[in-house]
Design a protein around this motif. Structure first.
Motif, short mmCIF file in Angstrom:
data_model
loop_
_atom_site.label_atom_id
_atom_site.label_comp_id
_atom_site.label_asym_id
_atom_site.label_seq_id
_atom_site.Cartn_x
_atom_site.Cartn_y
_atom_site.Cartn_z
N LEU A 90 -6.67 -5.76 -2.15
CA LEU A 90 -6.73 -4.33 -1.83
C LEU A 90 -7.98 -3.66 -2.40
O LEU A 90 -8.52 -2.74 -1.80
CB LEU A 90 -5.45 -3.63 -2.31
N ILE B 189 0.85 -1.20 0.00
CA ILE B 189 0.00 0.00 0.00
C ILE B 189 0.88 1.25 0.00
O ILE B 189 0.67 2.18 -0.79
CB ILE B 189 -0.93 0.00 1.24
N HIS C 171 -7.07 2.62 -2.37
CA HIS C 171 -5.90 1.95 -2.94
C HIS C 171 -5.49 2.55 -4.29
O HIS C 171 -6.33 2.75 -5.17
CB HIS C 171 -6.19 0.46 -3.10
#
Ligand SMILES: NC(=O)c1ccc[n+]([C@@H]2O[C@H](COP(=O)([O-])OP(=O)(O)OC[C@H]3O[C@@H](n4cnc5c(N)ncnc54)[C@H](OP(=O)(O)O)[C@@H]3O)[C@@H](O)[C@H]2O)c1
Length: 327
Positions: free
Chosen positions: A315, A144, A322
């Motif tokens: 994600l 991330i 994201h």
């Protein structure tokens, strides 16, 4: 089932004893002349252990240092007015985006990004976003963060001389972990000490596979971003702070006698970051001062591709903010 090299914390620590006495091939190349003037260095997990030692070392060498962590320490401790503390809790996805945005808002550009933070928990713990904490902190948060910093141009790709660098702090204990298990991937289930120790080294294999795949995807046309991995060797740090009392005392005893001080363990990381020997390199691995290959599974392109896809799929579900920089 996914399995790391060790399931017993004492056996894992004793493997560190071997490292303590290992020959250090490139140690003589560590130099006080390698400066970081005019560079901005980001270090995650910088409030303690290796991360703190790295922050002090880079500040001494002239860098502006961004120390990211979930607990604050007084900035004056560094003895430098070019050191800043930023709040970042890698077990909370929103704080990762908030951190990246605040760097972007201040137009900060990172020359060296050291992804150091990790946790060694005695068992499972579920995060607010529903994952296992070690999975999120030791692996997924790094995906991330890197994607967000790249998307926001806080980390620059190409066009700079010297090029920007990401250094993943890993562990040689990743060697021999199993292939990534996608039945377990991102799924929360309960486990205890043995699986916790096993997961610590297994998640390092997952992390190294991501680092390799990121490098593969970004550096398709020459090296545009240097992405290297290092194991600092045994560090007498706070990493076992959450272990049960008796185990913690035993491990701390081993750490005190034969593990390296954080400032000594920081030396090969500084060398990798600043030495001309590693300028313009990517996908290199150092085990302390020894160039080495990671576990062969890390280099398998099908493994990297699958990990990438599964990480991005996960994600999409758990992280509405994201960002994907490279697809
Ligand atoms: N110790 C060893 O023998 C050894 C060997 C090989 C590799 N390594 C690697 O070296 C790196 C540094 O570890 P260390 O030994 O210096 O241990 P450490 O002193 O425990 O440092 C770990 C850092 O990660 C931070 N961290 C943990 N969870 C976090 C979270 N949710 N959000 C943000 N930061 C978090 C810790 O912050 P808090 O203080 O707030 O928890 C701490 O600053 C790790 O990647 C570790 O895997 C260590």
């Amino acid at each position: 089932m996914a399995e790391g090299r060790f399931t017993n914390p004492v056996v894992a620590s004793l493997a560190g004893v071997k490292d303590f006495f290992a020959k250090q091939e490139l140690a003589s190349r560590f130099s006080d002349n390698d400066r970081a003037d005019d560079m901005t260095v980001l270090i995650t997990g910088a409030n303690s252990g290796l991360g703190f030692a790295l922050a002090v070392e880079f500040a001494k060498r002239g860098a502006r240092v961004i120390m990211a962590g979930r607990s604050k320490i007084p900035e004056k401790l560094s003895g430098s007015d070019t050191v800043e503390m930023h709040y970042l809790d890698l077990s909370k996805i929103d704080t990762i985006h908030h951190f990246a945005q605040s760097l972007a808002d201040q137009a900060i550009q990172i020359d060296i990004c050291i992804l150091n933070a990790a946790t060694a928990l005695p068992g499972s713990r579920q995060t607010a976003s529903g994952q296992d904490e070690m999975f999120l902190v030791n692996y997924l948060s790094n995906v991330i963060l890197t994607q967000d910093l790249l998307s926001k141009s806080v980390l620059r790709v190409k066009g700079t001389s010297p090029i920007s660098k990401i250094i993943f702090i890993s562990s040689d204990s990743h060697q021999g972990a199993t292939y990534i298990d996608y039945d377990e991937f991102g799924t929360y289930f309960e486990y205890g000490v043995s699986k916790g120790i096993s997961n610590y080294s297994y998640f390092k294999l997952v992390l190294n596979t991501y680092a390799t795949e990121l490098s593969r995807r970004i550096n398709t046309n020459g090296i545009q971003l240097s992405i290297n991995v290092i194991c600092p060797g045994p560090v007498a740090s706070n990493i076992v702070k959450e272990a049960p009392w008796l185990l913690r005392m035993t491990l701390k005893g081993i750490f005190r006698i034969v593990f390296k001080s954080p400032s000594k363990a920081a030396r090969p990381v500084v060398y990798l970051a600043l030495s001309p020997d590693y300028e313009g390199t990517t996908n290199e691995y150092l085990h302390m001062f020894n160039p080495k290959k990671m576990d062969p599974k890390v280099y398998e392109s099908e493994e990297g591709e699958k990990l990438w896809e599964r990480s991005m799929d996960l994600l999409k579900v758990i992280d509405e903010d994201h960002k994907v920089f490279v697809s």
